[in-house]
Design a protein around this motif. Structure first.
Motif, mmCIF file in Angstrom:
data_model
loop_
_atom_site.group_PDB
_atom_site.id
_atom_site.type_symbol
_atom_site.label_atom_id
_atom_site.label_comp_id
_atom_site.label_asym_id
_atom_site.label_seq_id
_atom_site.Cartn_x
_atom_site.Cartn_y
_atom_site.Cartn_z
ATOM 1 N N GLN A 1 31.329 8.305 -14.349
ATOM 2 C CA GLN A 1 32.639 7.688 -14.605
ATOM 3 C C GLN A 1 33.289 7.402 -13.379
ATOM 4 O O GLN A 1 33.660 6.210 -13.152
ATOM 5 C CB GLN A 1 33.517 8.543 -15.389
ATOM 6 C CG GLN A 1 33.121 8.722 -16.913
ATOM 7 C CD GLN A 1 33.929 9.747 -17.586
ATOM 8 O OE1 GLN A 1 35.312 9.982 -16.828
ATOM 9 N NE2 GLN A 1 33.694 10.115 -18.783
ATOM 10 N N GLN A 2 33.293 7.997 -12.316
ATOM 11 C CA GLN A 2 33.968 7.859 -10.987
ATOM 12 C C GLN A 2 33.438 6.810 -10.401
ATOM 13 O O GLN A 2 34.037 5.941 -9.925
ATOM 14 C CB GLN A 2 33.957 9.125 -10.308
ATOM 15 C CG GLN A 2 35.018 9.456 -9.180
ATOM 16 C CD GLN A 2 34.992 10.520 -8.619
ATOM 17 O OE1 GLN A 2 34.124 11.353 -8.720
ATOM 18 N NE2 GLN A 2 36.064 10.626 -7.572
ATOM 19 N N LEU A 3 31.940 6.699 -10.328
ATOM 20 C CA LEU A 3 31.229 5.651 -9.642
ATOM 21 C C LEU A 3 31.753 4.408 -10.208
ATOM 22 O O LEU A 3 31.986 3.309 -9.626
ATOM 23 C CB LEU A 3 29.849 5.628 -9.704
ATOM 24 C CG LEU A 3 29.052 6.994 -8.784
ATOM 25 C CD1 LEU A 3 27.526 7.269 -9.242
ATOM 26 C CD2 LEU A 3 29.119 6.397 -7.369
ATOM 27 N N VAL A 4 31.627 4.096 -11.460
ATOM 28 C CA VAL A 4 31.877 3.019 -12.115
ATOM 29 C C VAL A 4 33.336 2.571 -12.012
ATOM 30 O O VAL A 4 33.699 1.322 -11.914
ATOM 31 C CB VAL A 4 31.610 2.935 -13.810
ATOM 32 C CG1 VAL A 4 32.298 1.795 -14.607
ATOM 33 C CG2 VAL A 4 30.061 3.270 -13.907
ATOM 34 N N LYS A 5 34.124 3.656 -11.997
ATOM 35 C CA LYS A 5 35.704 3.307 -11.806
ATOM 36 C C LYS A 5 36.065 2.797 -10.307
ATOM 37 O O LYS A 5 36.678 1.940 -10.188
ATOM 38 C CB LYS A 5 36.601 4.503 -12.004
ATOM 39 C CG LYS A 5 36.640 4.660 -13.662
ATOM 40 C CD LYS A 5 37.433 5.936 -13.934
ATOM 41 C CE LYS A 5 37.508 6.126 -15.720
ATOM 42 N NZ LYS A 5 38.018 7.516 -15.761
ATOM 43 N N LEU A 6 35.163 3.450 -9.361
ATOM 44 C CA LEU A 6 35.456 3.144 -8.163
ATOM 45 C C LEU A 6 34.938 1.765 -7.853
ATOM 46 O O LEU A 6 35.511 0.989 -7.020
ATOM 47 C CB LEU A 6 34.836 4.181 -6.884
ATOM 48 C CG LEU A 6 35.479 5.625 -6.966
ATOM 49 C CD1 LEU A 6 34.643 6.594 -6.378
ATOM 50 C CD2 LEU A 6 36.980 5.333 -6.426
ATOM 51 N N LEU B 1 32.875 0.033 -24.955
ATOM 52 C CA LEU B 1 32.675 0.220 -23.572
ATOM 53 C C LEU B 1 33.317 1.238 -23.033
ATOM 54 O O LEU B 1 32.899 2.263 -22.474
ATOM 55 C CB LEU B 1 32.722 -1.070 -22.833
ATOM 56 C CG LEU B 1 32.289 -0.764 -21.221
ATOM 57 C CD1 LEU B 1 30.948 -0.301 -20.930
ATOM 58 C CD2 LEU B 1 32.536 -2.200 -20.373
ATOM 59 N N ARG B 2 34.528 1.524 -23.561
ATOM 60 C CA ARG B 2 35.427 2.630 -23.341
ATOM 61 C C ARG B 2 34.809 3.867 -23.866
ATOM 62 O O ARG B 2 35.016 4.916 -23.337
ATOM 63 C CB ARG B 2 36.768 2.372 -23.924
ATOM 64 C CG ARG B 2 37.699 1.272 -22.993
ATOM 65 C CD ARG B 2 39.193 1.373 -23.427
ATOM 66 N NE ARG B 2 39.606 0.377 -22.694
ATOM 67 C CZ ARG B 2 40.442 -0.897 -23.332
ATOM 68 N NH1 ARG B 2 40.568 -0.897 -24.608
ATOM 69 N NH2 ARG B 2 41.068 -1.587 -22.558
ATOM 70 N N LEU B 3 34.428 3.842 -25.247
ATOM 71 C CA LEU B 3 33.849 4.831 -25.700
ATOM 72 C C LEU B 3 32.508 5.307 -25.136
ATOM 73 O O LEU B 3 32.253 6.577 -24.663
ATOM 74 C CB LEU B 3 33.457 4.673 -27.185
ATOM 75 C CG LEU B 3 34.583 4.547 -28.317
ATOM 76 C CD1 LEU B 3 33.922 4.287 -29.532
ATOM 77 C CD2 LEU B 3 35.163 6.216 -28.240
ATOM 78 N N LEU B 4 31.762 4.258 -24.688
ATOM 79 C CA LEU B 4 30.410 4.915 -23.748
ATOM 80 C C LEU B 4 30.937 5.353 -22.495
ATOM 81 O O LEU B 4 30.203 6.282 -22.054
ATOM 82 C CB LEU B 4 29.716 3.412 -23.819
ATOM 83 C CG LEU B 4 28.871 3.022 -25.055
ATOM 84 C CD1 LEU B 4 28.132 1.626 -24.861
ATOM 85 C CD2 LEU B 4 28.089 4.186 -25.571
ATOM 86 N N MET B 5 31.860 4.979 -22.135
ATOM 87 C CA MET B 5 32.197 5.324 -20.531
ATOM 88 C C MET B 5 32.784 6.683 -20.732
ATOM 89 O O MET B 5 32.691 7.881 -19.991
ATOM 90 C CB MET B 5 33.554 4.618 -20.167
ATOM 91 C CG MET B 5 32.985 3.226 -19.433
ATOM 92 S SD MET B 5 32.335 3.546 -17.875
ATOM 93 C CE MET B 5 33.383 4.245 -16.865
ATOM 94 N N GLU B 6 33.426 7.382 -21.804
ATOM 95 C CA GLU B 6 34.020 8.638 -22.007
ATOM 96 C C GLU B 6 32.647 9.454 -22.181
ATOM 97 O O GLU B 6 33.011 10.621 -21.863
ATOM 98 C CB GLU B 6 34.777 8.473 -23.217
ATOM 99 C CG GLU B 6 36.186 7.810 -23.054
ATOM 100 C CD GLU B 6 37.040 8.691 -22.143
ATOM 101 O OE1 GLU B 6 36.955 9.702 -22.128
ATOM 102 O OE2 GLU B 6 37.923 7.968 -21.614
ATOM 103 N N GLU B 7 31.723 9.092 -22.675
ATOM 104 C CA GLU B 7 30.210 9.895 -22.642
ATOM 105 C C GLU B 7 29.538 10.287 -21.327
ATOM 106 O O GLU B 7 28.499 11.113 -21.503
ATOM 107 C CB GLU B 7 29.620 9.394 -23.824
ATOM 108 C CG GLU B 7 30.188 9.351 -25.245
ATOM 109 C CD GLU B 7 29.340 8.733 -26.374
ATOM 110 O OE1 GLU B 7 28.236 8.071 -25.895
ATOM 111 O OE2 GLU B 7 29.797 8.754 -27.476
ATOM 112 N N LEU B 8 29.949 9.407 -20.466
ATOM 113 C CA LEU B 8 29.201 9.524 -19.298
ATOM 114 C C LEU B 8 29.640 10.681 -18.331
ATOM 115 O O LEU B 8 30.763 11.301 -18.792
ATOM 116 C CB LEU B 8 29.522 8.273 -18.174
ATOM 117 C CG LEU B 8 28.962 6.892 -18.792
ATOM 118 C CD1 LEU B 8 29.628 5.835 -17.595
ATOM 119 C CD2 LEU B 8 27.519 6.836 -18.815
#
Length: 190
Positions: A138-143, A126-133
């Protein structure tokens, strides 16, 4: 009229080309290492839970990257994937060693180690896939999931409509879910 030899362009010999490629490779790897080392170590610690081992895994990943530098299109993603794979191999090896050392009674009854390994693998993927966004994704998911903001709060912060926040998060999560399934990672129920 022919140009004198001193005016002809110099052709590089094979050794010069190879030396320049190695210098470019080394410079690129050094820059990538300086840029990503801390993040890669945090990533590896999250997987293996031991800083010393995490540092070794990061070093090993960069050594492997150096060997494959000419073939790698996205070095940052490649090195994160390499760290993940090395960490998972290390966890599997550790699990095998633990199973071999445990008693017969404990070997048959413990389901925690495979489940823990599966969780680490899912988290790493999941971290790898997040890096590819994209950065906005990325900001939307993190918020939403790290800061726990509501759609309305996210919309105000990013200056987009609440409906757009929901729409984008829905598609981001759907895409991540599909990519996780492609990687062989299913939900918590299997």
């Amino acid at each position: 009229m022919e140009k004198p030899l001193t005016q002809l362009p110099r052709q590089k010999d094979q050794a010069s080309v190879r030396t320049e490629a190695m210098e470019d490779s080394a410079g690129g790897i050094v820059a990538l290492f300086e840029e990503e080392e801390a993040g890669l170590i945090r990533f590896a610690v999250g997987l293996v839970r031991r800083r010393e081992l995490a540092e070794e895994l990061v070093q090993d990943a960069f050594l492997r990257l150096h060997q494959h530098w000419e073939k790698v299109d996205q070095p940052r993603a490649w090195v994160y994937r390499a760290v993940r794979n090395l960490a998972l191999n290390s966890l599997r090896k550790s699990q095998r060693e633990t199973v071999e050392e445990s008693s017969d009674e404990r070997m048959g009854g413990s389901k925690e180690a495979p489940e823990l390994l599966a969780r680490f693998e899912a988290a790493g993927t999941l971290r790898l896939l997040m890096e590819e966004l994209k950065p906005l994704e990325q900001q939307l998911v993190k918020l939403k999931y790290l800061e726990g903001l509501t759609y309305q709060e996210i919309g105000k912060r990013l200056e987009i409509s609440t409906g757009n926040v929901g729409y984008q998060l829905h598609h981001i999560l759907k895409g991540l879910g599909g990519r996780l399934r492609e990687a062989g990672i299913e939900g918590s129920e299997g």
